[in-house]
Design an enzyme around this catalytic site. Structure first.
Site, PDB file in Angstrom:
ATOM      1  N   GLY A   1     -59.289  15.265  29.428  1.00 24.88           N
ATOM      2  CA  GLY A   1     -59.869  14.194  30.519  1.00 24.88           C
ATOM      3  C   GLY A   1     -59.318  13.002  30.978  1.00 24.88           C
ATOM      4  O   GLY A   1     -59.914  12.018  31.308  1.00 24.88           O
ATOM      5  N   GLY A   2     -58.118  12.882  30.358  1.00 26.18           N
ATOM      6  CA  GLY A   2     -57.139  11.608  30.567  1.00 26.18           C
ATOM      7  C   GLY A   2     -57.144  11.637  32.177  1.00 26.18           C
ATOM      8  O   GLY A   2     -57.242  12.147  33.021  1.00 26.18           O
TER       9      GLY A   2
ATOM     10  N   TYR B   1     -43.467   7.521  22.565  1.00 29.90           N
ATOM     11  CA  TYR B   1     -43.941   7.216  21.061  1.00 29.90           C
ATOM     12  C   TYR B   1     -45.305   6.959  20.994  1.00 29.90           C
ATOM     13  O   TYR B   1     -45.792   6.407  21.911  1.00 29.90           O
ATOM     14  CB  TYR B   1     -42.906   6.198  20.828  1.00 29.90           C
ATOM     15  CG  TYR B   1     -41.400   6.388  20.684  1.00 29.90           C
ATOM     16  CD1 TYR B   1     -40.831   7.114  19.686  1.00 29.90           C
ATOM     17  CD2 TYR B   1     -40.460   6.172  21.909  1.00 29.90           C
ATOM     18  CE1 TYR B   1     -39.720   7.363  19.558  1.00 29.90           C
ATOM     19  CE2 TYR B   1     -39.243   6.607  21.795  1.00 29.90           C
ATOM     20  CZ  TYR B   1     -38.780   7.306  20.785  1.00 29.90           C
ATOM     21  OH  TYR B   1     -37.331   7.703  20.761  1.00 29.90           O
ATOM     22  N   ARG B   2     -45.879   7.499  19.933  1.00 26.10           N
ATOM     23  CA  ARG B   2     -47.189   7.576  20.011  1.00 26.10           C
ATOM     24  C   ARG B   2     -47.901   7.400  18.299  1.00 26.10           C
ATOM     25  O   ARG B   2     -47.144   7.727  17.406  1.00 26.10           O
ATOM     26  CB  ARG B   2     -47.854   8.608  20.689  1.00 26.10           C
ATOM     27  CG  ARG B   2     -47.309  10.016  19.890  1.00 26.10           C
ATOM     28  CD  ARG B   2     -47.542  11.382  20.746  1.00 26.10           C
ATOM     29  NE  ARG B   2     -47.211  12.376  20.334  1.00 26.10           N
ATOM     30  CZ  ARG B   2     -45.621  12.860  20.768  1.00 26.10           C
ATOM     31  NH1 ARG B   2     -44.926  11.871  21.433  1.00 26.10           N
ATOM     32  NH2 ARG B   2     -45.464  14.032  20.006  1.00 26.10           N
TER      33      ARG B   2
ATOM     34  N   GLU C   1     -53.497  11.036  37.232  1.00 22.21           N
ATOM     35  CA  GLU C   1     -52.119  10.256  37.960  1.00 22.21           C
ATOM     36  C   GLU C   1     -51.053   9.773  37.045  1.00 22.21           C
ATOM     37  O   GLU C   1     -49.677  10.042  37.054  1.00 22.21           O
ATOM     38  CB  GLU C   1     -52.775   9.272  38.741  1.00 22.21           C
ATOM     39  CG  GLU C   1     -53.330   9.594  40.087  1.00 22.21           C
ATOM     40  CD  GLU C   1     -52.647  10.653  40.872  1.00 22.21           C
ATOM     41  OE1 GLU C   1     -51.239  10.449  41.149  1.00 22.21           O
ATOM     42  OE2 GLU C   1     -53.076  11.220  41.594  1.00 22.21           O
TER      43      GLU C   1
ATOM     44  N   HIS D   1     -36.269  10.891  29.479  1.00 22.89           N
ATOM     45  CA  HIS D   1     -37.789  10.879  28.957  1.00 22.89           C
ATOM     46  C   HIS D   1     -37.823  10.302  27.520  1.00 22.89           C
ATOM     47  O   HIS D   1     -36.950  10.495  26.890  1.00 22.89           O
ATOM     48  CB  HIS D   1     -38.238  12.329  29.032  1.00 22.89           C
ATOM     49  CG  HIS D   1     -39.471  12.559  28.115  1.00 22.89           C
ATOM     50  ND1 HIS D   1     -39.499  13.180  26.827  1.00 22.89           N
ATOM     51  CD2 HIS D   1     -40.978  12.185  28.421  1.00 22.89           C
ATOM     52  CE1 HIS D   1     -40.803  13.156  26.347  1.00 22.89           C
ATOM     53  NE2 HIS D   1     -41.374  12.718  27.054  1.00 22.89           N
TER      54      HIS D   1
END
Length: 398
Positions: free
Chosen positions: A356-357, A206-207, A360, A203
């Protein structure tokens, strides 16, 4: 123990194309059993269908207000997902970070598709007010049961509760006033589940995150991310290679990073109700803003562009290892632990669900198969017991 050697079912595989920002139109063979189609002509080097368009174009209502605008599906990703890439966003941290994650997605998907021999399926969308995403999934391949690599750029507002979750509960929420916090976020996330139980799950995420000034709370920015390894069977050579790769990256930027971020990773991926970690860790950092943004972004970039080096050689080494049905059963039990952590503790999953992203994409991390058995404990002296030792007591690998 009865041995069940791995065999790959025959399948038609489309020729894998290199990933580019402006791909040429081409025809790809799409497996009817997987996507419900025969052939499709698409403007992308990936198997692309907009299977979720109808249901996701319906308004997504979040309690109190809509947090993120609805998706508008497109066949080809735009050059930039930012609101104003040629204007006020040009040459900003937002623009530079978007390029990093888009390039990283291309490099990693190419490496995985080359190893597997199967192309990725792609869904691409934008939003009217800016932002969008690119989800790429390789499912039921030759090597990987499920591998997903997501890029997203989001403009929205989030409930104060989600803001608190996104910052680890460190922000004091003022009473009264507007309870929705305007934010910008851009990130890349991936989970790779191989078929062979001797090969580990991996996994990374990066953000970059910004908030606007809100209810007297000043605007905030920070970087977060990490890469971690989740084996069912622990091979010391693999652990040393993986951790050694990221120690080298950390040491290049700050000699204190590896020990600090390795410890943070071990603590973050603890399944508290089990008293064990999800895997053997790696590095993890969040809310990082103690240096100038350019230097932290450079560190994040180096971490991202070492994903292939840290993981693909391990996956390639184990992809054809023999295994038994009992070893496959153990892999599914460990994947059950993976599901538990992601749905109960993972901050990214919690944030995505509360704002609310795209569902899926948020739940892409879950494996195709997992297993739960009542009060299962491996026998002492077995490879499974060795793995549990590593999960219950973090080890130093380099």
């Amino acid at each position: 123990m009865k041995t069940a050697m791995k065999t790959n079912a025959a399948k038609t595989v489309a020729t894998t194309a290199r990933v580019g920002r402006k791909p040429a139109t081409r025809t790809v063979a799409v497996r009817a059993a997987t996507y419900g189609r025969g052939k499709a002509t698409v403007n992308t080097p990936f198997q692309a269908t907009n299977k979720f368009q109808a249901k996701r174009n319906a308004n997504l209502q979040v309690t109190g207000a809509q947090a993120i605008e609805d998706e508008v599906y497109v066949n080809e990703a735009p050059e930039s997902l930012l609101r104003d890439p040629n204007g006020k966003d040009k040459d900003t941290i937002r623009a530079r970070f978007e390029k990093i994650i888009r390039d990283g997605q291309d490099e990693i998907c190419n490496a995985l598709a080359e190893l597997d021999g199967t192309p990725f399926h792609q869904d691409t969308w934008t939003r009217p007010g800016g932002g969008g995403g690119i989800t790429r999934v390789l499912q039921d391949g030759n090597v990987f049961e499920k591998a997903g690599v997501n890029v997203s750029v989001v403009y929205g507002t989030m409930p104060a509760e989600a803001y608190r979750a996104a910052t680890g509960g460190n922000i004091k929420i003022p009473e009264g006033g507007n309870d929705r916090v305007p934010f910008f976020a851009a990130g890349i996330s991936s989970v790779i589940h191989p078929k062979n139980p001797m090969s580990p799950t991996m996994h990374f995420n990066y953000r970059y995150f910004e908030t606007e000034e809100w209810n007297g709370v000043p605007s905030q920015w920070w970087f977060g991310g990490g890469t971690d390894l989740t084996p069912s069977y622990v091979f010391e050579e693999d652990a040393k290679h993986f951790h050694g790769t990221y120690k080298n990256v950390c040491d290049k930027h700050d000699p204190t990073y590896y020990a600090k971020f390795k410890k943070w990773c071990d603590e973050y991926f603890l399944i508290k109700h089990r008293g064990e970690t999800r895997g053997i860790g790696g590095i993890f950092f969040d809310d990082l803003n103690d240096k100038d943004p350019a230097s932290i972004m450079a560190f994040s970039k180096d971490c991202l562009f070492n994903v292939v080096e840290s993981y693909v050689p391990i996956a390639a080494k184990h992809k054809d290892d023999p295994f038994t049905e009992e070893q496959l059963r153990w892999q599914k039990l460990r994947r059950g632990r993976y599901v538990e952590f992601n749905l109960v503790y993972d901050r990214g999953t919690t944030f995505g669900l509360k704002t609310g992203g795209r569902i899926e994409s948020i739940l892409m991390s879950l494996p195709l198969t997992a297993r739960w058995e009542y009060d299962y404990e491996p026998e002492e002296g077995t490879p499974e017991a060795r793995a549990m030792k590593a999960f219950r007591q973090a080890e130093e690998w380099v």
